[in-house]
Write a protein that holds these residues in place. Structure first.
Motif, PDB file in Angstrom:
ATOM      1  N   UNK A 168      13.986  16.574  -9.558  1.00 48.95           N
ATOM      2  CA  UNK A 168      14.754  17.437  -9.468  1.00 48.95           C
ATOM      3  C   UNK A 168      14.664  18.015  -8.006  1.00 48.95           C
ATOM      4  N   UNK A 169      14.712  17.363  -7.224  1.00 46.93           N
ATOM      5  CA  UNK A 169      14.558  16.771  -6.015  1.00 46.93           C
ATOM      6  C   UNK A 169      15.680  15.394  -5.693  1.00 46.93           C
ATOM      7  N   UNK A 170      15.343  14.280  -6.132  1.00 48.31           N
ATOM      8  CA  UNK A 170      16.678  13.458  -6.281  1.00 48.31           C
ATOM      9  C   UNK A 170      17.603  13.494  -7.314  1.00 48.31           C
ATOM     10  N   UNK A 171      18.405  13.008  -7.111  1.00 54.38           N
ATOM     11  CA  UNK A 171      19.877  12.341  -8.224  1.00 54.38           C
ATOM     12  C   UNK A 171      20.091  11.456  -8.867  1.00 54.38           C
ATOM     13  N   UNK A 172      20.384  11.634 -10.240  1.00 60.99           N
ATOM     14  CA  UNK A 172      20.569  10.636 -11.213  1.00 60.99           C
ATOM     15  C   UNK A 172      20.997   9.386 -10.180  1.00 60.99           C
ATOM     16  N   UNK A 173      20.577   8.067 -10.263  1.00 63.46           N
ATOM     17  CA  UNK A 173      21.447   7.482  -9.501  1.00 63.46           C
ATOM     18  C   UNK A 173      20.288   6.782  -8.516  1.00 63.46           C
ATOM     19  N   UNK A 174      19.620   7.357  -8.017  1.00 64.00           N
ATOM     20  CA  UNK A 174      18.810   6.980  -6.904  1.00 64.00           C
ATOM     21  C   UNK A 174      18.138   6.230  -7.814  1.00 64.00           C
ATOM     22  N   UNK A 175      17.188   4.931  -6.694  1.00 64.84           N
ATOM     23  CA  UNK A 175      16.687   4.246  -6.725  1.00 64.84           C
ATOM     24  C   UNK A 175      14.982   3.984  -6.533  1.00 64.84           C
ATOM     25  N   UNK A 176      13.699   4.094  -6.985  1.00 65.62           N
ATOM     26  CA  UNK A 176      12.474   4.054  -6.181  1.00 65.62           C
ATOM     27  C   UNK A 176      12.068   2.959  -6.270  1.00 65.62           C
ATOM     28  N   UNK A 177      11.749   2.423  -5.855  1.00 68.85           N
ATOM     29  CA  UNK A 177      10.685   0.984  -5.756  1.00 68.85           C
ATOM     30  C   UNK A 177       9.528   1.025  -4.867  1.00 68.85           C
ATOM     31  N   UNK A 178       8.397   0.652  -6.387  1.00 69.96           N
ATOM     32  CA  UNK A 178       7.949   0.941  -6.438  1.00 69.96           C
ATOM     33  C   UNK A 178       6.737  -0.812  -5.883  1.00 69.96           C
ATOM     34  N   UNK A 179       5.623  -0.661  -5.697  1.00 67.72           N
ATOM     35  CA  UNK A 179       4.576  -2.248  -5.141  1.00 67.72           C
ATOM     36  C   UNK A 179       3.637  -2.253  -6.602  1.00 67.72           C
ATOM     37  N   UNK A 180       3.981  -3.156  -7.367  1.00 65.09           N
ATOM     38  CA  UNK A 180       3.041  -3.229  -7.815  1.00 65.09           C
ATOM     39  C   UNK A 180       1.227  -3.778  -7.641  1.00 65.09           C
ATOM     40  N   UNK A 181       1.046  -3.873  -6.663  1.00 65.88           N
ATOM     41  CA  UNK A 181      -0.210  -4.879  -6.222  1.00 65.88           C
ATOM     42  C   UNK A 181      -1.436  -3.906  -6.361  1.00 65.88           C
ATOM     43  N   UNK A 182      -2.303  -4.918  -7.064  1.00 65.05           N
ATOM     44  CA  UNK A 182      -3.285  -3.835  -7.867  1.00 65.05           C
ATOM     45  C   UNK A 182      -4.693  -4.859  -6.448  1.00 65.05           C
ATOM     46  N   UNK A 183      -5.458  -3.303  -6.012  1.00 63.69           N
ATOM     47  CA  UNK A 183      -6.799  -3.761  -5.690  1.00 63.69           C
ATOM     48  C   UNK A 183      -7.740  -3.887  -6.333  1.00 63.69           C
ATOM     49  N   UNK A 184      -8.327  -5.258  -5.936  1.00 58.93           N
ATOM     50  CA  UNK A 184      -9.261  -6.248  -5.946  1.00 58.93           C
ATOM     51  C   UNK A 184     -10.705  -5.406  -5.361  1.00 58.93           C
ATOM     52  N   UNK A 185     -11.546  -5.828  -6.100  1.00 57.21           N
ATOM     53  CA  UNK A 185     -13.752  -5.209  -5.066  1.00 57.21           C
ATOM     54  C   UNK A 185     -13.194  -5.837  -3.675  1.00 57.21           C
ATOM     55  N   UNK A 186     -13.124  -5.658  -3.139  1.00 59.16           N
ATOM     56  CA  UNK A 186     -12.224  -6.674  -1.647  1.00 59.16           C
ATOM     57  C   UNK A 186     -13.887  -6.583  -0.468  1.00 59.16           C
ATOM     58  N   UNK A 187     -14.605  -5.080  -0.953  1.00 60.40           N
ATOM     59  CA  UNK A 187     -15.791  -4.715   0.244  1.00 60.40           C
ATOM     60  C   UNK A 187     -17.314  -6.019  -0.269  1.00 60.40           C
ATOM     61  N   UNK A 188     -17.369  -6.843   0.063  1.00 57.52           N
ATOM     62  CA  UNK A 188     -18.910  -7.872   0.081  1.00 57.52           C
ATOM     63  C   UNK A 188     -20.049  -7.407   0.696  1.00 57.52           C
ATOM     64  N   UNK A 189     -21.148  -7.274   0.796  1.00 56.82           N
ATOM     65  CA  UNK A 189     -22.037  -7.597   1.593  1.00 56.82           C
ATOM     66  C   UNK A 189     -23.035  -8.567   1.181  1.00 56.82           C
ATOM     67  N   UNK A 190     -23.210  -9.640   1.933  1.00 53.48           N
ATOM     68  CA  UNK A 190     -23.889 -11.442   1.574  1.00 53.48           C
ATOM     69  C   UNK A 190     -25.326 -11.415   2.625  1.00 53.48           C
ATOM     70  N   UNK A 191     -26.215 -12.183   1.820  1.00 58.14           N
ATOM     71  CA  UNK A 191     -27.031 -12.675   3.245  1.00 58.14           C
ATOM     72  C   UNK A 191     -27.078 -13.706   3.978  1.00 58.14           C
ATOM     73  N   UNK A 192     -27.774 -14.143   5.188  1.00 61.25           N
ATOM     74  CA  UNK A 192     -27.346 -15.278   6.256  1.00 61.25           C
ATOM     75  C   UNK A 192     -28.820 -15.481   6.363  1.00 61.25           C
TER      76      UNK A 192
END
Length: 336
Positions: free
Chosen positions: A46-70
């Motif tokens: 209701x806050x938008x108007x017919x014809x407006x275009x929403x642009x979304x981002x389809x990126x997917x979050x990966x398990x990007x935090x790692x803990x390792x040993x040296x």
């Protein structure tokens, strides 16, 4: 501009630690030259108007935090940009312990070799695993919740679901495009019924989005690069919509930065665009976004779109009226 101009005081209890349930029951603050108005995300059609275009981002979050040993040392890593099938740039908290050629064990079938080091603790890794790196990361990695959430509670199984958007398809982000966390199947159906169309782009959000601005002047801040893609067919439809006078409204600052980087043209590559007041927008006509950190590059971006005074007033209103802030928090609809 002075970075201090973008500061504001946010009470700790305004930081959301869990998303609203259902997602589209989050609050939404509409900000426009006509003033401020309080809504719920499920009222977005209701806050938008017919014809407006929403642009979304389809990126997917990966398990990007790692803990390792040296040896005896623990090495904590946050991946932030993919360079190849087995190569990533990352931030490392204790990078002084590492030098080129070092090997770190992150899991039974996942090693990382340091290829090079850069300023600010950034490390270029080549990973070794007998399986695709995505599979190895699922086994060894953790969801990269923003530090302002992770330091208040542990990362748990719910976050593997809660920290992905309904649009998530293309793995590669280390932070969610959080404005889209509010969308549900019911909300998408209501937008369709209203005649509001959607287009999809990809920007793999990097961990640099959480880095504080340490400079005193915005001119001295350096943005980290992120990889993005605007397909040719999406570009063509967006340019046609623009020519027809229809509004282009990105869902999230990630989509906005990619569209402004591309100028609505087809695009594949990296962007380090830094938008501050004085910037002239060429691609977009509004923005749906969450509430951002004080003195952050994202608060600077929304101030560029709406004006610093208006956004300071909007954030003061949000704080006074109990809006929830940051990644799992409430939303705003900015219509200049």
């Amino acid at each position: 501009m002075r970075v201090a101009d973008f500061d504001f005081v946010l009470p700790e209890d305004r930081i959301a630690l869990r998303p609203a349930v259902p997602r589209d029951s989050a609050r939404l603050l509409r900000v426009s030259p006509q003033g401020l108005s309080d809504h719920i995300v499920n009222q977005l059609p209701a806050l938008l108007s017919p014809g407006d275009v929403l642009v979304t981002n389809d990126t997917r979050v990966i398990p990007a935090q790692l803990s390792g040993r040296k040896g005896e040392a623990t090495i904590d890593v946050t991946l932030h940009m993919r360079l190849g099938p087995y190569e990533w740039l990352s931030f490392v908290r204790n990078s002084r312990r590492l030098k080129a050629g070092d090997r770190v064990r992150f899991g039974p079938d996942l090693d990382g070799i340091v290829l090079s080091k850069a300023e600010g603790g950034e490390i270029h890794w080549r990973f070794e695993s007998s399986e695709p790196l995505e599979v190895a990361l699922e086994r060894a990695g953790r969801m990269p919740l923003p530090p302002y959430i992770a330091r208040k509670r542990g990362i748990d199984e719910a976050d593997t679901r809660d920290y992905q958007t309904i649009f998530a398809r293309d793995p590669g982000a280390v932070a969610a495009p959080t404005a889209a966390l509010h969308f549900t199947a019911d909300l998408l159906a209501a937008l369709d019924a209203r005649g509001i169309t959607r287009e999809t782009v990809t920007l793999h959000v990097g961990a640099g989005t959480f880095l504080p601005v340490k400079a005193e002047d915005t001119a001295d801040h350096r943005m980290h690069s992120e990889w993005g893609h605007v397909p040719a067919d999406v570009s063509a439809r967006l340019k046609a919509a623009k020519a027809e006078g229809r509004r282009i409204i990105p869902v999230g600052t990630t989509s906005l930065r990619l569209l402004e980087s591309s100028g609505l043209e087809p695009f594949t590559g990296t962007t380090d665009i830094f938008i501050t007041p004085g910037y002239r927008f060429r691609a977009i006509d509004g923005l749906m976004t969450n509430f951002h950190l004080p003195k952050s590059t994202l608060f600077m971006l929304v101030s560029a779109l709406m004006g610093l005074d208006r956004m300071q007033a909007a954030y003061a209103h949000a704080i006074a009226h109990g809006y929830r802030f940051y990644s799992y928090g409430d939303s705003s609809l900015l219509l200049p």
